[in-house]
Design a protein around this motif. Sequence first.
Motif, mmCIF file in Angstrom:
data_model
loop_
_atom_site.group_PDB
_atom_site.id
_atom_site.type_symbol
_atom_site.label_atom_id
_atom_site.label_comp_id
_atom_site.label_asym_id
_atom_site.label_seq_id
_atom_site.Cartn_x
_atom_site.Cartn_y
_atom_site.Cartn_z
ATOM 1 N N ALA A 125 0.528 -1.523 -0.058
ATOM 2 C CA ALA A 125 -0.306 -0.427 0.080
ATOM 3 C C ALA A 125 0.569 1.472 0.146
ATOM 4 O O ALA A 125 0.469 2.422 -1.024
ATOM 5 N N GLU A 126 2.189 1.404 0.723
ATOM 6 C CA GLU A 126 3.075 2.873 0.707
ATOM 7 C C GLU A 126 4.151 2.812 -0.678
ATOM 8 O O GLU A 126 3.012 3.678 -1.217
ATOM 9 N N ALA A 127 3.890 1.480 -0.794
ATOM 10 C CA ALA A 127 4.380 1.659 -2.595
ATOM 11 C C ALA A 127 3.667 2.213 -3.932
ATOM 12 O O ALA A 127 4.203 3.211 -4.114
ATOM 13 N N ALA A 128 2.629 1.899 -3.437
ATOM 14 C CA ALA A 128 1.488 2.175 -4.717
ATOM 15 C C ALA A 128 0.805 3.158 -3.705
ATOM 16 O O ALA A 128 0.830 4.712 -5.004
ATOM 17 N N LEU A 129 1.038 4.110 -2.554
ATOM 18 C CA LEU A 129 0.934 5.252 -2.439
ATOM 19 C C LEU A 129 1.522 5.961 -3.524
ATOM 20 O O LEU A 129 1.169 7.614 -3.578
ATOM 21 N N ALA A 130 3.003 5.651 -2.658
ATOM 22 C CA ALA A 130 4.410 6.531 -3.093
ATOM 23 C C ALA A 130 4.524 6.630 -4.800
ATOM 24 O O ALA A 130 4.532 7.622 -5.472
ATOM 25 N N ASP A 131 3.921 5.580 -6.138
ATOM 26 C CA ASP A 131 4.100 5.865 -6.910
ATOM 27 C C ASP A 131 2.467 6.641 -7.538
ATOM 28 O O ASP A 131 3.291 7.244 -8.600
ATOM 29 N N THR A 132 1.713 6.305 -6.863
ATOM 30 C CA THR A 132 0.262 7.545 -7.572
ATOM 31 C C THR A 132 1.378 9.046 -6.991
ATOM 32 O O THR A 132 0.351 9.713 -7.960
ATOM 33 N N LEU A 133 1.577 9.601 -6.217
ATOM 34 C CA LEU A 133 2.377 10.682 -5.648
ATOM 35 C C LEU A 133 3.334 10.733 -6.671
ATOM 36 O O LEU A 133 2.913 12.287 -7.048
ATOM 37 N N ASP A 134 4.341 10.093 -7.295
ATOM 38 C CA ASP A 134 5.057 10.414 -7.810
ATOM 39 C C ASP A 134 4.255 11.095 -9.519
ATOM 40 O O ASP A 134 4.415 11.768 -10.213
ATOM 41 N N ALA A 135 2.931 10.004 -9.715
ATOM 42 C CA ALA A 135 2.729 11.037 -10.831
ATOM 43 C C ALA A 135 1.494 11.919 -11.050
ATOM 44 O O ALA A 135 1.046 13.313 -12.314
ATOM 45 N N VAL A 136 1.427 12.230 -9.219
ATOM 46 C CA VAL A 136 1.044 13.606 -9.759
ATOM 47 C C VAL A 136 1.026 14.767 -9.406
ATOM 48 O O VAL A 136 1.055 15.522 -10.323
ATOM 49 N N ARG A 137 3.394 14.721 -9.321
ATOM 50 C CA ARG A 137 3.919 15.544 -9.183
ATOM 51 C C ARG A 137 3.870 15.578 -10.649
ATOM 52 O O ARG A 137 4.547 16.974 -10.311
ATOM 53 N N GLN A 150 -0.338 2.710 -11.403
ATOM 54 C CA GLN A 150 0.167 2.178 -12.931
ATOM 55 C C GLN A 150 -0.501 3.712 -13.441
ATOM 56 O O GLN A 150 -0.198 3.948 -14.491
ATOM 57 N N VAL A 151 -0.620 4.542 -12.810
ATOM 58 C CA VAL A 151 -1.650 5.395 -13.429
ATOM 59 C C VAL A 151 0.056 6.435 -13.914
ATOM 60 O O VAL A 151 0.457 6.900 -13.489
ATOM 61 N N ASP A 152 -0.210 7.070 -15.224
ATOM 62 C CA ASP A 152 0.161 7.822 -15.880
ATOM 63 C C ASP A 152 0.240 9.386 -15.666
ATOM 64 O O ASP A 152 -1.077 9.772 -15.847
ATOM 65 N N PRO A 153 0.940 10.503 -15.719
ATOM 66 C CA PRO A 153 0.786 11.000 -15.081
ATOM 67 C C PRO A 153 0.670 12.123 -16.467
ATOM 68 O O PRO A 153 -0.972 12.884 -17.023
ATOM 69 N N ASP A 154 0.650 11.238 -18.373
ATOM 70 C CA ASP A 154 -0.202 11.554 -19.268
ATOM 71 C C ASP A 154 -2.033 11.787 -18.840
ATOM 72 O O ASP A 154 -3.277 12.354 -19.716
ATOM 73 N N LEU A 155 -2.005 9.967 -18.116
ATOM 74 C CA LEU A 155 -3.057 9.929 -18.063
ATOM 75 C C LEU A 155 -4.134 11.535 -17.440
ATOM 76 O O LEU A 155 -5.862 11.377 -17.156
ATOM 77 N N LEU A 156 -3.478 11.831 -16.004
ATOM 78 C CA LEU A 156 -4.221 13.241 -15.187
ATOM 79 C C LEU A 156 -4.556 14.228 -15.557
ATOM 80 O O LEU A 156 -4.950 15.126 -15.719
ATOM 81 N N ALA A 157 -3.619 14.380 -17.174
ATOM 82 C CA ALA A 157 -3.974 15.477 -18.025
ATOM 83 C C ALA A 157 -4.387 15.571 -18.593
ATOM 84 O O ALA A 157 -5.226 15.827 -19.950
ATOM 85 N N VAL A 158 -5.833 16.244 -17.816
ATOM 86 C CA VAL A 158 -7.295 16.191 -18.724
ATOM 87 C C VAL A 158 -7.327 17.398 -19.728
ATOM 88 O O VAL A 158 -7.055 18.779 -19.148
ATOM 89 N N ASP A 159 -7.869 17.301 -20.399
ATOM 90 C CA ASP A 159 -9.035 18.121 -21.276
ATOM 91 C C ASP A 159 -10.432 18.923 -20.720
ATOM 92 O O ASP A 159 -11.077 18.511 -21.531
ATOM 93 N N TRP A 160 -10.468 19.640 -19.814
ATOM 94 C CA TRP A 160 -11.438 20.491 -19.675
ATOM 95 C C TRP A 160 -12.449 20.751 -20.938
ATOM 96 O O TRP A 160 -14.203 21.734 -20.720
ATOM 97 N N THR A 161 -12.110 21.839 -21.778
ATOM 98 C CA THR A 161 -12.945 21.258 -22.567
ATOM 99 C C THR A 161 -13.722 21.101 -23.891
ATOM 100 O O THR A 161 -14.584 21.292 -24.152
#
Length: 226
Positions: free
Chosen positions: A40-52, A109-120
């Motif tokens: 769980a800690e590793a998953a959270l760290a990976d997720t926060l890396d993508a968010v950053r 496994q989430v990628d930073p690009d997946l979080l770059a959504v287009d609100w238009t």
Amino acid sequence: MSEPTTPDTTLLVIAKSPSPGRVKTRLTPPLTPEQAADIAEAALADTLDAVRLAPARRRVLVLDGRPRAWFPADIDVVPQCAGGLDVRLAAAFAACTGPTLLIGMDTPQVDPDLLAVDWTLADAWFGAAADGGFWALGLRVPDPALLLGVPMSVPHTGRVQRERLVAAGLRVRDLPVLNDIDTAEDLAEVARDAPHTRTARLAQAYHALAARTTRADVPAATGGPA
């Protein structure tokens, strides 16, 4: 997505502090509670890396439990409110203004690009999970009422939540379906799909340890009659 997240976007991660016996309990067995907490800690760290790495105005960890010393200093940590998961998710959105994208801690496994959504392109972005839930929910205009009353942690959670968005008249766009880590099978699949992550490396190490332990516990073969 064709365009990056606007600078006004808030990225939320809702998570539990990774303590043995409180997180990833469906991984035990085969893992011990301590090993499950490590995953769980590793998953959270990976997720926060993508968010950053994803563009955003603000990054917030909405946490159930105590913060850890290793949490990145450039991510705000706020406590979850009391109540069911729908109430806690609604409260997380209620604390935000402007476009907001919320994700969980179970998809390292989430990628930073997946979080770059287009609100238009949409009023809401929805990321379904393979188990019937959802791993991401984005609202151009945060509205807690869109989450309150949605049954959580059941096989039809994602369907009900997406239908709620559509019924509100929102333009909904879908993110890729991702696998949440709940079971050992989920963990193995995520490790195969994202071998570069901390989560995958740790899962492989625990798998190798279990294999060595199993071999050590098997009695040596004895010779039979000639």
